[in-house]
Motif scaffolding. Structure first.
Motif, PDB file in Angstrom:
ATOM      1  N   LYS A   1       0.841  -1.203   0.000  1.00 48.12           N
ATOM      2  CA  LYS A   1       0.000   0.000   0.000  1.00 48.12           C
ATOM      3  C   LYS A   1       0.874   1.251   0.000  1.00 48.12           C
ATOM      4  O   LYS A   1       0.598   2.214  -0.718  1.00 48.12           O
ATOM      5  CB  LYS A   1      -0.907  -0.012   1.227  1.00 48.12           C
ATOM      6  CG  LYS A   1      -1.950   1.050   1.220  1.00 48.12           C
ATOM      7  CD  LYS A   1      -2.900   0.868   2.395  1.00 48.12           C
ATOM      8  CE  LYS A   1      -4.035   1.862   2.325  1.00 48.12           C
ATOM      9  NZ  LYS A   1      -4.975   1.702   3.441  1.00 48.12           N
ATOM     10  N   GLU A   2       1.944   1.224   0.785  1.00 45.40           N
ATOM     11  CA  GLU A   2       2.857   2.370   0.830  1.00 45.40           C
ATOM     12  C   GLU A   2       3.550   2.557  -0.518  1.00 45.40           C
ATOM     13  O   GLU A   2       3.712   3.681  -1.002  1.00 45.40           O
ATOM     14  CB  GLU A   2       3.898   2.180   1.929  1.00 45.40           C
ATOM     15  CG  GLU A   2       4.806   3.364   2.108  1.00 45.40           C
ATOM     16  CD  GLU A   2       5.766   3.164   3.262  1.00 45.40           C
ATOM     17  OE1 GLU A   2       6.895   3.688   3.163  1.00 45.40           O
ATOM     18  OE2 GLU A   2       5.396   2.507   4.240  1.00 45.40           O
ATOM     19  N   ALA A   3       3.931   1.469  -1.157  1.00 49.54           N
ATOM     20  CA  ALA A   3       4.586   1.552  -2.462  1.00 49.54           C
ATOM     21  C   ALA A   3       3.612   2.088  -3.512  1.00 49.54           C
ATOM     22  O   ALA A   3       4.001   2.857  -4.394  1.00 49.54           O
ATOM     23  CB  ALA A   3       5.116   0.185  -2.879  1.00 49.54           C
TER      24      ALA A   3
ATOM     25  N   VAL B   1       1.139   4.142  -2.975  1.00 51.14           N
ATOM     26  CA  VAL B   1       0.910   5.566  -2.718  1.00 51.14           C
ATOM     27  C   VAL B   1       2.079   6.388  -3.240  1.00 51.14           C
ATOM     28  O   VAL B   1       1.897   7.476  -3.791  1.00 51.14           O
ATOM     29  CB  VAL B   1       0.697   5.806  -1.201  1.00 51.14           C
ATOM     30  CG1 VAL B   1       0.740   7.277  -0.868  1.00 51.14           C
ATOM     31  CG2 VAL B   1      -0.620   5.193  -0.765  1.00 51.14           C
ATOM     32  N   ASN B   2       3.287   5.884  -3.092  1.00 50.67           N
ATOM     33  CA  ASN B   2       4.484   6.623  -3.485  1.00 50.67           C
ATOM     34  C   ASN B   2       4.807   6.511  -4.974  1.00 50.67           C
ATOM     35  O   ASN B   2       5.636   7.262  -5.476  1.00 50.67           O
ATOM     36  CB  ASN B   2       5.688   6.148  -2.671  1.00 50.67           C
ATOM     37  CG  ASN B   2       5.522   6.488  -1.204  1.00 50.67           C
ATOM     38  OD1 ASN B   2       4.803   7.413  -0.863  1.00 50.67           O
ATOM     39  ND2 ASN B   2       6.161   5.733  -0.348  1.00 50.67           N
ATOM     40  N   THR B   3       4.197   5.609  -5.694  1.00 54.24           N
ATOM     41  CA  THR B   3       4.478   5.430  -7.117  1.00 54.24           C
ATOM     42  C   THR B   3       3.535   6.316  -7.933  1.00 54.24           C
ATOM     43  O   THR B   3       2.317   6.214  -7.801  1.00 54.24           O
ATOM     44  CB  THR B   3       4.267   3.957  -7.522  1.00 54.24           C
ATOM     45  OG1 THR B   3       5.077   3.150  -6.681  1.00 54.24           O
ATOM     46  CG2 THR B   3       4.636   3.727  -8.961  1.00 54.24           C
ATOM     47  N   PRO B   4       4.076   7.165  -8.795  1.00 53.00           N
ATOM     48  CA  PRO B   4       3.194   7.994  -9.621  1.00 53.00           C
ATOM     49  C   PRO B   4       2.501   7.138 -10.677  1.00 53.00           C
ATOM     50  O   PRO B   4       3.060   6.176 -11.188  1.00 53.00           O
ATOM     51  CB  PRO B   4       4.145   9.001 -10.265  1.00 53.00           C
ATOM     52  CG  PRO B   4       5.476   8.338 -10.249  1.00 53.00           C
ATOM     53  CD  PRO B   4       5.483   7.452  -9.037  1.00 53.00           C
TER      54      PRO B   4
END
Length: 85
Positions: free
Chosen positions: A56-58, A60-63
């Motif tokens: 989930k964190e990845a 959110v951080n991936t455009p």
């Protein structure tokens, strides 16, 4: 040491004592297997939750890249129409 006689050396167990001993052994095996299964379930649950949080964190951080716009294809000509020629 106690004196060994035929009465105390070859004491036979009653059927209920033998059954109780077998039951205790079986229950201890089943309880051990349940404890191992519960520990494995807890370990796998924690690993799954950690992986879901990392994913989930990845995410959110991936455009997000915009999707390419595709041109629409011209409609196919029907047989017998003026376009078919």
């Amino acid at each position: 040491m106690a004196t060994v006689t035929k009465d105390n050396m070859f004491r036979s167990k009653s059927a209920t004592e033998t059954k109780k001993a077998a039951d205790r052994g079986a229950h201890s095996i089943v309880d051990h297997e349940a404890a191992v299964r519960d520990a494995k379930t807890a370990r796998l649950r924690l690993a799954r939750l950690a992986k879901e949080a990392a994913d989930k964190e990845a995410a959110v951080n991936t455009p997000v890249a915009p999707r390419p716009v595709r041109k629409r294809a011209a409609p196919a000509a029907r047989p017998g129409s003026k376009r078919a020629s």
